[in-house]
Design an enzyme around this catalytic site. Structure first.
Site: not given
Length: 390
Positions: A234, A262, A342, A344, A359
């Site tokens: 993402h 993801d 942040g 991720s 994720s």
């Protein structure tokens, strides 16, 4: 990686990293690259940083943290053997932190020899009604349903011997949620639990720190692979340009999938290179990555990201379907580790074994929460990548 002045890390002499998050200086790739094998080095001692993080987040003594890591390593090695031994009677397995053992679930048709073999191997044995195959079949039926926003996720829970559907507490009475639960119960053995909030991804707007950037989105590097790094899908689409903490060009997304999955990977060049390290951010020592053996449910796990740095928790569930607003993501692992925007794409690691890339989740690192990651081995297999290991 590009060199960054004034930043040092004790875990890798004369090197600063990126192979996991942000850029920091390091030795040339030719001096850093190790064999492609991702086999675990079970004899390697845990870093002081990892032990410190476990003491902080689990309330353990140093000796207790060392003992738990050793027990988890044994359980991780035993899990695939236990699955093979149980055969068609296998109902799943998980690590029990209290006993320090892997618990293996079997159905009543497991013969006495199978049970004795499992116990002799060091596992605890529990008799359950449903096999893992039956539970996975039920979950796959749920995956074909359209879930409303009030349904956060669902996964097979081997300890409950059921598919657990997580419903947001204040939306239990919604008609769409109740309809989904009815259909879920008709699909097989289902248990409903409540959670406090809906899951969301952990991307963030551009701010300072040690991140990577795609446009105005900040995310965290996951794990180094030969030729690049893996991260969350993402955070950017295929072909999108990626820049480092200093604004310099790193590479481009070579593959990306979100939702449904993801995960993504980015090639590394232009003066950047990879090292097999997870960044400790000065809070803990940097952690070498030695493989990607999958930790069992119940094992401890730690996460590093560019916003909240190091935090630890437990593996709560595997193969969970997470219902984000953008669409469902499958085959996720749920943890009790907190995260914030942040983080991720950042690294989940158990001991020195890479587990996956961050994720999303719910909550934060002030009040607590839960976070999901996409397993790293799935990403490696999907794109034909080789983990960079020490």
């Amino acid at each position: 990686m590009r060199r960054r002045t004034g930043l040092t890390h004790a875990a890798v002499a004369a090197a600063l990293l990126i192979g996991s998050w942000a850029a920091a200086g390091t030795l040339p790739a030719s001096a850093q690259e190790a064999p492609a094998s991702a086999a675990a080095d079970t004899s390697a001692p845990a870093s002081l940083g990892l032990l410190d993080a476990m003491q902080r987040d689990f309330g353990l003594t140093r000796a207790e943290a060392e003992d738990r890591l050793a027990a988890e390593s044994r359980a991780t090695a035993l899990a695939p053997k236990a699955r093979k031994t149980a055969g068609s009677a296998y109902g799943g397995s998980w690590f029990d932190a209290r006993s320090g053992k892997l618990t293996v679930a079997v159905t009543p048709d497991a013969d006495a020899t199978t049970v004795r073999t499992l116990r002799k191997s060091g596992a605890a044995v529990r008799t359950v009604a449903h096999t893992e195959r039956q539970l996975n079949t039920a979950k796959s039926r749920l995956d074909r349903l359209d879930a409303p926003a009030g349904v956060a996720s669902w996964a097979v829970d081997p300890a409950a011997n059921a598919v657990v559907v997580n419903v947001v507490d204040d939306r239990q009475a919604d008609n769409d949620v109740r309809a989904f639960v009815r259909k879920a119960r008709a699909a097989g053995p289902v248990t409903v639990r409540t959670v406090t909030d809906v899951p969301s991804t952990f991307a963030a707007g551009t701010v300072g720190g040690d991140p990577y950037y795609t446009g105005n989105v900040r995310c965290s590097i996951g794990f180094s692979v030969h030729g690049g790094f893996v991260t969350a899908g993402h955070c950017g689409g295929a072909g999108q340009e990626v820049r480092g903490w200093d604004g310099s060009y790193i590479g481009n997304f070579q593959g990306s999938s979100f939702p449904d999955n993801d995960y993504a990977w980015v090639n590394v060049g232009s003066g950047w290179w990879t090292v097999p390290v997870v960044l400790g951010w000065g809070t803990v020592s940097d952690q070498l990555v030695r493989g990607s053996n999958e930790a069992p449910i119940g094992a401890s796990i730690c996460r590093s990201g560019s916003t909240t740095h190091w935090h630890c928790g437990n593996v709560l569930a595997k193969n969970e379907t997470v219902n984000y607003s953008q669409g469902a993501v499958h085959q996720m692992t749920k943890t009790s580790v907190c995260a914030e925007p942040g983080d991720s794409g950042g690294s989940f690691i158990s001991g020195d074994q890479a587990q996956g890339v961050t994720s999303g989740g719910w909550g934060n690192c002030s009040g607590g929460g839960e976070t999901w990651f996409q397993p790293v081995n799935e990403i490696l297999n999907r794109y034909g990548l080789t983990l960079h290991t020490a």
